[in-house]
Scaffold this active site. Structure first.
Site, mmCIF file in Angstrom:
data_model
loop_
_atom_site.group_PDB
_atom_site.id
_atom_site.type_symbol
_atom_site.label_atom_id
_atom_site.label_comp_id
_atom_site.label_asym_id
_atom_site.label_seq_id
_atom_site.Cartn_x
_atom_site.Cartn_y
_atom_site.Cartn_z
ATOM 1 N N CYS A 87 -1.391 -3.510 4.666
ATOM 2 C CA CYS A 87 -1.953 -2.380 5.395
ATOM 3 C C CYS A 87 -1.292 -2.351 6.777
ATOM 4 C CB CYS A 87 -3.460 -2.575 5.527
ATOM 5 S SG CYS A 87 -4.257 -1.375 6.599
ATOM 6 N N GLU A 143 -6.154 8.693 -2.229
ATOM 7 C CA GLU A 143 -7.399 8.047 -2.684
ATOM 8 C C GLU A 143 -8.258 8.983 -3.545
ATOM 9 O OE1 GLU A 143 -8.528 4.883 -2.433
ATOM 10 O OE2 GLU A 143 -6.805 4.150 -1.288
ATOM 11 N N HIS A 198 0.173 3.294 1.568
ATOM 12 C CA HIS A 198 -0.182 4.321 0.589
ATOM 13 C C HIS A 198 0.993 5.273 0.307
ATOM 14 C CE1 HIS A 198 -4.432 3.315 1.409
ATOM 15 N NE2 HIS A 198 -4.777 4.089 0.385
ATOM 16 N N ASP A 231 -5.923 -4.256 1.556
ATOM 17 C CA ASP A 231 -5.669 -2.918 2.101
ATOM 18 C C ASP A 231 -7.013 -2.193 2.121
ATOM 19 O OD1 ASP A 231 -4.151 -0.572 2.878
ATOM 20 O OD2 ASP A 231 -4.414 0.179 0.847
ATOM 21 N N SER A 232 -7.003 -0.986 2.683
ATOM 22 C CA SER A 232 -8.230 -0.182 2.667
ATOM 23 C C SER A 232 -8.484 0.408 1.280
ATOM 24 C CB SER A 232 -8.092 0.956 3.679
ATOM 25 O OG SER A 232 -6.966 1.748 3.332
ATOM 26 N N CYS A 251 2.918 3.404 6.175
ATOM 27 C CA CYS A 251 1.596 3.223 5.578
ATOM 28 C C CYS A 251 1.843 2.859 4.127
ATOM 29 C CB CYS A 251 0.780 4.512 5.675
ATOM 30 S SG CYS A 251 -0.777 4.455 4.744
#
Ligand code: DGL
Length: 278
Positions: free
Chosen positions: A85, A162, A196, A22-23, A194
């Site tokens: 992701c 984040e 996240h 993932d990012s 998403c």
């Protein structure tokens, strides 16, 4: 080109790790599902934190980053890769599936099928890149043409998560502004488009009525991964090794954020030879 894994299962494939990427910390929502559904599997987790967020980047950048991560994961001899992701899954999955001799799974198809099974009026919250791709819209409609779908891009969510601001006073207000238009449409189902976003569930539950079901595609993608491992005969029957966490950015920052959901992960930083920020 790259060091490719052969598609014929080897004895060692059973104990090889599954690559999850993932990012940033979004993929931890998929990792949690792996721990629950596939407790014998070992994982190599990569968070591209030097380049997060992905969701406001171009399709070309996302494809480039995805290839770089997969090249590295192949060198690490993972037996399967899970794109934890949605943005990469929406914009790069089809291309890389035809380029690598490695099972690669994305979150969108399993998530869309789960949503289409359960809902009729479906809201999707996702990054701008995922919303603009219409990947969920097409996948849900293909699974059930009688559904109605509304999508909302939520570009502020990934930076909030984040930067450890989930509990900040304005997060609830930001979340309400994004999601109220979907509630006004009387949705019965809300898809986390998403990886996240499930981290925000405590905030969303403060105002999203209990009658609306949340779909977390992490659950369905890990079920799909379990089926694929069985099909290929490469599922592990051994005790899982501790997850290896690698990030491209600051390991201390990742550890601090990830510790909310994982017991003290040991995180290493890697400067991927092929990774250069463009
Ligand atoms: N968690 C990722 C996703 O599911 C990436 C979000 C981002 O970096 O913008 O799309």
């Amino acid at each position: 080109m790259q060091d490719r894994l052969t598609s014929t299962p080897h004895q060692s494939d059973e104990i090889a790790r599954i690559g999850v990427f993932d990012s940033g910390v979004g993929g931890l929502t998929v990792l949690k599902e792996i721990y629950r559904q596939l407790p014998h599997e070992s994982v190599l987790y990569f968070g591209d934190t030097a380049r997060v967020p992905y969701g406001t980047r171009s399709a070309a950048e996302i494809l480039k980053f995805t290839r770089q991560t997969l090249d590295w994961m192949v060198q690490q001899r993972v037996k399967m890769a899970i794109m934890a992701c949605n943005t990469s899954s929406a914009l790069a999955l089809e291309t890389v599936q035809s380029e690598y001799d490695l099972p690669i799974l994305g979150v969108i198809l399993p998530g869309a099928r789960a949503a289409a099974l359960q809902g009729r009026r479906i809201g999707v919250i996702a990054t701008p890149a995922t919303v603009n791709s219409n990947a969920y819209l097409h996948a849900i409609l293909e699974a059930n043409p009688r559904t109605q779908i509304w999508q909302v891009a939520c570009p502020k969510f990934v930076p909030i998560i984040e930067h450890n601001r989930i509990a900040a006073p304005d997060t609830l207000q930001i979340a309400t502004a994004y999601i109220q238009p979907l509630l006004d449409r009387s949705i019965d189902t809300l898809v986390y488009g998403c990886t996240h976003y499930p981290h925000l569930e405590p905030v969303l539950r403060q105002f999203v009525p209990r009658t609306i079901q949340f779909i977390n595609p992490a659950v369905a993608v890990v079920t799909a991964a379990a089926n694929e491992l069985n099909l290929l005969g490469i599922q592990s029957h051994c005790k899982a090794m501790p997850t290896k966490f690698i990030v491209s950015g600051d390991p201390a920052q990742f550890t601090q954020i990830a510790s909310q959901w994982l017991p003290a992960p040991l995180v290493q930083q890697i400067i991927l030879p092929t990774v250069t920020v463009s």
